[in-house]
Scaffold this motif. Structure first.
Motif, PDB file in Angstrom:
ATOM      1  N   ASP A 123       0.814  -1.233   0.000  1.00 45.01           N
ATOM      2  CA  ASP A 123       0.000   0.000   0.000  1.00 45.01           C
ATOM      3  C   ASP A 123       0.842   1.277   0.000  1.00 45.01           C
ATOM      4  OD1 ASP A 123      -2.267   1.727   2.214  1.00 45.01           O
ATOM      5  OD2 ASP A 123      -2.325   1.471   0.022  1.00 45.01           O
ATOM      6  N   LEU A 124       1.781   1.370  -0.930  1.00 46.19           N
ATOM      7  CA  LEU A 124       2.585   2.592  -1.059  1.00 46.19           C
ATOM      8  C   LEU A 124       1.784   3.655  -1.812  1.00 46.19           C
ATOM      9  CD1 LEU A 124       6.079   1.090  -1.934  1.00 46.19           C
ATOM     10  CD2 LEU A 124       5.360   2.150   0.211  1.00 46.19           C
ATOM     11  N   ALA A 125       2.136   4.929  -1.535  1.00 48.58           N
ATOM     12  CA  ALA A 125       1.455   6.051  -2.200  1.00 48.58           C
ATOM     13  C   ALA A 125       2.510   7.051  -2.658  1.00 48.58           C
ATOM     14  CB  ALA A 125       0.470   6.695  -1.222  1.00 48.58           C
ATOM     15  N   THR A 126       2.097   8.064  -3.408  1.00 47.88           N
ATOM     16  CA  THR A 126       3.061   9.052  -3.902  1.00 47.88           C
ATOM     17  C   THR A 126       2.440  10.450  -3.849  1.00 47.88           C
ATOM     18  OG1 THR A 126       2.174   8.757  -6.134  1.00 47.88           O
ATOM     19  CG2 THR A 126       4.171   7.488  -5.563  1.00 47.88           C
ATOM     20  N   PHE A 127       3.313  11.452  -3.727  1.00 50.08           N
ATOM     21  CA  PHE A 127       2.960  12.842  -4.034  1.00 50.08           C
ATOM     22  C   PHE A 127       4.081  13.366  -4.921  1.00 50.08           C
ATOM     23  CE2 PHE A 127      -0.793  13.359  -1.757  1.00 50.08           C
ATOM     24  CZ  PHE A 127      -0.678  13.109  -0.398  1.00 50.08           C
ATOM     25  N   MET A 128       3.734  13.703  -6.162  1.00 47.45           N
ATOM     26  CA  MET A 128       4.759  14.196  -7.086  1.00 47.45           C
ATOM     27  C   MET A 128       4.894  15.710  -6.931  1.00 47.45           C
ATOM     28  SD  MET A 128       5.552  11.293  -8.117  1.00 47.45           S
ATOM     29  CE  MET A 128       6.797  11.647  -9.361  1.00 47.45           C
ATOM     30  N   TYR A 129       6.155  16.227  -7.081  1.00 44.30           N
ATOM     31  CA  TYR A 129       6.299  17.643  -6.770  1.00 44.30           C
ATOM     32  C   TYR A 129       7.349  18.400  -7.597  1.00 44.30           C
ATOM     33  CZ  TYR A 129       9.920  15.526  -3.789  1.00 44.30           C
ATOM     34  OH  TYR A 129      10.957  14.762  -3.284  1.00 44.30           O
ATOM     35  N   TYR A 130       7.985  17.747  -8.570  1.00 35.52           N
ATOM     36  CA  TYR A 130       9.023  18.507  -9.268  1.00 35.52           C
ATOM     37  C   TYR A 130       9.279  17.931 -10.642  1.00 35.52           C
ATOM     38  CZ  TYR A 130      13.582  20.736 -10.173  1.00 35.52           C
ATOM     39  OH  TYR A 130      14.614  21.444 -10.725  1.00 35.52           O
ATOM     40  N   VAL A 131       9.462  18.811 -11.615  1.00 30.06           N
ATOM     41  CA  VAL A 131       9.818  18.388 -12.976  1.00 30.06           C
ATOM     42  C   VAL A 131      11.099  19.129 -13.354  1.00 30.06           C
ATOM     43  CG1 VAL A 131       9.099  18.347 -15.396  1.00 30.06           C
ATOM     44  CG2 VAL A 131       7.391  18.051 -13.584  1.00 30.06           C
ATOM     45  N   PRO A 132      12.244  18.438 -13.366  1.00 29.05           N
ATOM     46  CA  PRO A 132      13.513  19.129 -13.656  1.00 29.05           C
ATOM     47  C   PRO A 132      13.450  19.928 -14.977  1.00 29.05           C
ATOM     48  CG  PRO A 132      13.937  16.886 -12.914  1.00 29.05           C
ATOM     49  CD  PRO A 132      12.456  17.008 -13.062  1.00 29.05           C
ATOM     50  N   GLU A 133      12.896  19.309 -16.033  1.00 30.38           N
ATOM     51  CA  GLU A 133      12.793  20.031 -17.322  1.00 30.38           C
ATOM     52  C   GLU A 133      11.389  20.610 -17.473  1.00 30.38           C
ATOM     53  OE1 GLU A 133      14.089  16.460 -19.502  1.00 30.38           O
ATOM     54  OE2 GLU A 133      15.525  17.816 -20.494  1.00 30.38           O
ATOM     55  N   TYR A 134      11.044  21.505 -16.528  1.00 30.76           N
ATOM     56  CA  TYR A 134       9.676  22.027 -16.461  1.00 30.76           C
ATOM     57  C   TYR A 134       9.307  22.790 -17.745  1.00 30.76           C
ATOM     58  CZ  TYR A 134      12.472  26.077 -15.263  1.00 30.76           C
ATOM     59  OH  TYR A 134      13.423  27.056 -15.280  1.00 30.76           O
ATOM     60  N   GLN A 135      10.337  23.251 -18.511  1.00 29.10           N
ATOM     61  CA  GLN A 135      10.025  24.019 -19.736  1.00 29.10           C
ATOM     62  C   GLN A 135       9.113  23.194 -20.665  1.00 29.10           C
ATOM     63  OE1 GLN A 135      12.951  23.331 -18.464  1.00 29.10           O
ATOM     64  NE2 GLN A 135      14.365  25.057 -18.455  1.00 29.10           N
ATOM     65  N   LYS A 136       9.288  21.856 -20.606  1.00 31.03           N
ATOM     66  CA  LYS A 136       8.492  21.007 -21.522  1.00 31.03           C
ATOM     67  C   LYS A 136       7.021  20.943 -21.116  1.00 31.03           C
ATOM     68  CE  LYS A 136      12.224  17.819 -22.953  1.00 31.03           C
ATOM     69  NZ  LYS A 136      12.606  16.368 -22.910  1.00 31.03           N
ATOM     70  N   LEU A 137       6.728  21.470 -19.908  1.00 28.72           N
ATOM     71  CA  LEU A 137       5.324  21.423 -19.456  1.00 28.72           C
ATOM     72  C   LEU A 137       4.561  22.660 -19.898  1.00 28.72           C
ATOM     73  CD1 LEU A 137       5.426  20.101 -15.760  1.00 28.72           C
ATOM     74  CD2 LEU A 137       4.734  18.868 -17.818  1.00 28.72           C
ATOM     75  N   GLY A 138       5.325  23.692 -20.394  1.00 27.62           N
ATOM     76  CA  GLY A 138       4.651  24.934 -20.800  1.00 27.62           C
ATOM     77  C   GLY A 138       4.130  25.714 -19.613  1.00 27.62           C
ATOM     78  N   VAL A 139       4.864  25.641 -18.477  1.00 30.33           N
ATOM     79  CA  VAL A 139       4.448  26.428 -17.295  1.00 30.33           C
ATOM     80  C   VAL A 139       5.588  27.379 -16.907  1.00 30.33           C
ATOM     81  CG1 VAL A 139       2.917  24.630 -16.392  1.00 30.33           C
ATOM     82  CG2 VAL A 139       5.343  24.640 -15.737  1.00 30.33           C
ATOM     83  N   THR A 140       5.283  28.409 -16.104  1.00 33.55           N
ATOM     84  CA  THR A 140       6.332  29.358 -15.696  1.00 33.55           C
ATOM     85  C   THR A 140       6.507  29.387 -14.171  1.00 33.55           C
ATOM     86  OG1 THR A 140       4.735  31.135 -15.519  1.00 33.55           O
ATOM     87  CG2 THR A 140       5.843  30.883 -17.667  1.00 33.55           C
ATOM     88  N   THR A 141       5.567  28.732 -13.448  1.00 35.39           N
ATOM     89  CA  THR A 141       5.709  28.747 -11.979  1.00 35.39           C
ATOM     90  C   THR A 141       5.636  27.326 -11.427  1.00 35.39           C
ATOM     91  OG1 THR A 141       3.324  28.861 -11.605  1.00 35.39           O
ATOM     92  CG2 THR A 141       4.501  30.985 -11.826  1.00 35.39           C
ATOM     93  N   GLN A 142       6.151  27.167 -10.204  1.00 34.03           N
ATOM     94  CA  GLN A 142       6.072  25.871  -9.529  1.00 34.03           C
ATOM     95  C   GLN A 142       4.621  25.489  -9.276  1.00 34.03           C
ATOM     96  OE1 GLN A 142       7.776  23.324  -8.834  1.00 34.03           O
ATOM     97  NE2 GLN A 142       6.710  22.342  -7.119  1.00 34.03           N
ATOM     98  N   ALA A 143       3.803  26.473  -8.886  1.00 34.47           N
ATOM     99  CA  ALA A 143       2.369  26.183  -8.650  1.00 34.47           C
ATOM    100  C   ALA A 143       1.728  25.692  -9.945  1.00 34.47           C
ATOM    101  CB  ALA A 143       1.664  27.435  -8.128  1.00 34.47           C
ATOM    102  N   GLY A 144       2.132  26.293 -11.068  1.00 33.87           N
ATOM    103  CA  GLY A 144       1.618  25.863 -12.377  1.00 33.87           C
ATOM    104  C   GLY A 144       2.071  24.456 -12.730  1.00 33.87           C
ATOM    105  N   ALA A 145       3.314  24.139 -12.347  1.00 33.30           N
ATOM    106  CA  ALA A 145       3.841  22.793 -12.645  1.00 33.30           C
ATOM    107  C   ALA A 145       3.030  21.745 -11.861  1.00 33.30           C
ATOM    108  CB  ALA A 145       5.317  22.721 -12.267  1.00 33.30           C
ATOM    109  N   LEU A 146       2.680  22.073 -10.607  1.00 33.15           N
ATOM    110  CA  LEU A 146       1.871  21.136  -9.815  1.00 33.15           C
ATOM    111  C   LEU A 146       0.498  20.937 -10.463  1.00 33.15           C
ATOM    112  CD1 LEU A 146       2.627  22.263  -6.120  1.00 33.15           C
ATOM    113  CD2 LEU A 146       3.663  20.372  -7.389  1.00 33.15           C
ATOM    114  N   ASP A 147      -0.098  22.028 -10.971  1.00 28.65           N
ATOM    115  CA  ASP A 147      -1.413  21.899 -11.643  1.00 28.65           C
ATOM    116  C   ASP A 147      -1.303  21.035 -12.892  1.00 28.65           C
ATOM    117  OD1 ASP A 147      -2.501  25.288 -10.830  1.00 28.65           O
ATOM    118  OD2 ASP A 147      -2.751  23.381  -9.763  1.00 28.65           O
ATOM    119  N   ARG A 148      -0.231  21.217 -13.654  1.00 27.60           N
ATOM    120  CA  ARG A 148      -0.024  20.397 -14.861  1.00 27.60           C
ATOM    121  C   ARG A 148       0.132  18.932 -14.478  1.00 27.60           C
ATOM    122  NH1 ARG A 148      -0.565  19.473 -19.307  1.00 27.60           N
ATOM    123  NH2 ARG A 148       1.294  19.592 -20.580  1.00 27.60           N
ATOM    124  N   MET A 149       0.822  18.656 -13.370  1.00 26.98           N
ATOM    125  CA  MET A 149       1.000  17.253 -12.959  1.00 26.98           C
ATOM    126  C   MET A 149      -0.342  16.661 -12.540  1.00 26.98           C
ATOM    127  SD  MET A 149       4.697  16.881 -11.117  1.00 26.98           S
ATOM    128  CE  MET A 149       4.958  18.502 -10.405  1.00 26.98           C
TER     129      MET A 149
END
Ligand SMILES: NC(=O)c1cc2c(N)ncc(C(N)=O)c2s1
Length: 325
Positions: A223-249
């Protein structure tokens, strides 16, 4: 005794056993998933060693725990190299120290840092890297010592919250925390106790011991779980903020912790810390602090990292919990 008042001889007398003790604790934590001391004990001793080595550089040695990120990597799992190192973070232990960090970060001289931070909960688990190619999950790995981790691909395939395929054909790495919910930890230890097996000391060790299994069928039952929180190459997500990167994830189907908050000043930071210090025991998963990140990702990139830790994020660590008697 403050390091500044120590003689070289006194420093040498203190530094040798301190280094040996930290190496031993590091082995327990990184290799046996079974540390014998609380994180704050390790952190405080580590901080003292850093101060001693800074004050007396002639005492520094290559094999000092301060010269390596994380512990050695010793399991039968195959190795994975992290092209972008998975760094640990600097720690602070009070709001004042956190404000000092922010002031120093803003006065860095060459990067203009807008005081806009994204605050996130620091999940008490172990770091996890997930690599997708054309939207398909191809590799899961642990942090290991930051550069060389362990391949846990077959194990992560059994974790329900991890998508095997993304709704977009992205070729990208995603990082986060693998953790075991508190209730699952209690149940697992009851089962182990009944089976005469050694119990896990805390959910973090249980998560590490369950993820770093050679047999994925064992991981599947944990019963393992995850919370994802970082994308090293965030440019590929088309976001400019960390909060935006979390929404994209979230859009991509990842499990992302819902409690992040964009803040702009000390009062808001202190309020967030108070709120989650108070809520800590009610959460269904363990947290050991707060992570404060510069929200603007271009600024994060410009600030970069020191040899060991990012300049754009810092961990505020809670005081140790009173041990339940
Ligand atoms: N850089 C690290 O070692 C991190 C460790 C952790 C952690 N244990 N939990 C949450 C976050 C986060 N929300 O960024 C990070 S970042």
């Amino acid at each position: 005794v403050p390091v500044s008042q120590l003689s070289l001889a006194a420093a040498k007398k203190e530094i040798v056993p301190l280094r040996k003790q930290l190496t031993q604790w590091g082995k327990e934590y990184y290799e046996q998933d079974n540390p014998s001391v609380e994180d704050y004990v390790y952190d405080r001793a580590y901080q003292r060693l850093v101060e001693l080595e800074t004050q007396f550089p002639e005492l520094k040695s290559a094999d000092s725990p301060t010269q390596r990120v994380g512990g050695a990597v010793t399991t039968q799992l195959t190795k994975v190299r992290h092209d972008i190192p998975m760094l640990s973070m600097g720690d602070v232990f009070s709001v004042d120290e956190l404000m000092d960090f922010n002031r120093r970060q803003q006065d860095n001289g060459d990067v203009t840092v807008e005081p806009e931070y994204n605050l996130e909960l620091k999940i008490d688990g172990l770091s996890l890297s997930l690599v997708y190619e054309n939207g398909k999950l191809v590799q899961g790995s642990t942090r290991g010592n930051g550069t060389i981790g362990e391949d846990v691909t077959a194990n992560v395939m059994t974790i329900k919250s991890i998508p095997h395929e993304l709704p977009e054909p992205l070729t990208l790495e995603f990082r986060g925390e693998c953790y075991m919910p508190k209730a699952s930890f209690v149940k697992l230890n009851e089962e182990r106790e009944a089976a005469g097996l050694p119990v896990f000391a805390n959910p973090r060790n249980a998560a590490a011991g369950s993820l770093r299994q050679l047999d994925p069928k064992v991981t599947a039952k944990r019963d393992l779980a995850t919370f994802m929180y970082y994308v090293p190459e965030y440019q590929k997500l088309g976001v400019t903020t960390q909060a935006g990167a979390l929404d994209r994830m979230r859009e991509l189907g990842f499990s992302v912790n819902p409690n992040n908050r964009v803040v702009h000043n000390e009062a808001e930071i202190a309020a967030y810390i108070d709120e989650y210090t108070a809520q800590r025991d009610q959460l269904s998963y363990g947290i050991d602090g707060i992570v404060e990140k510069v929200n603007d990702l271009a600024t994060e990139n410009a600030l970069g990292n020191t040899i060991k830790v990012p300049r754009w994020e810092i961990a505020y660590k809670f005081p140790p919990e009173e041990q339940a008697t």
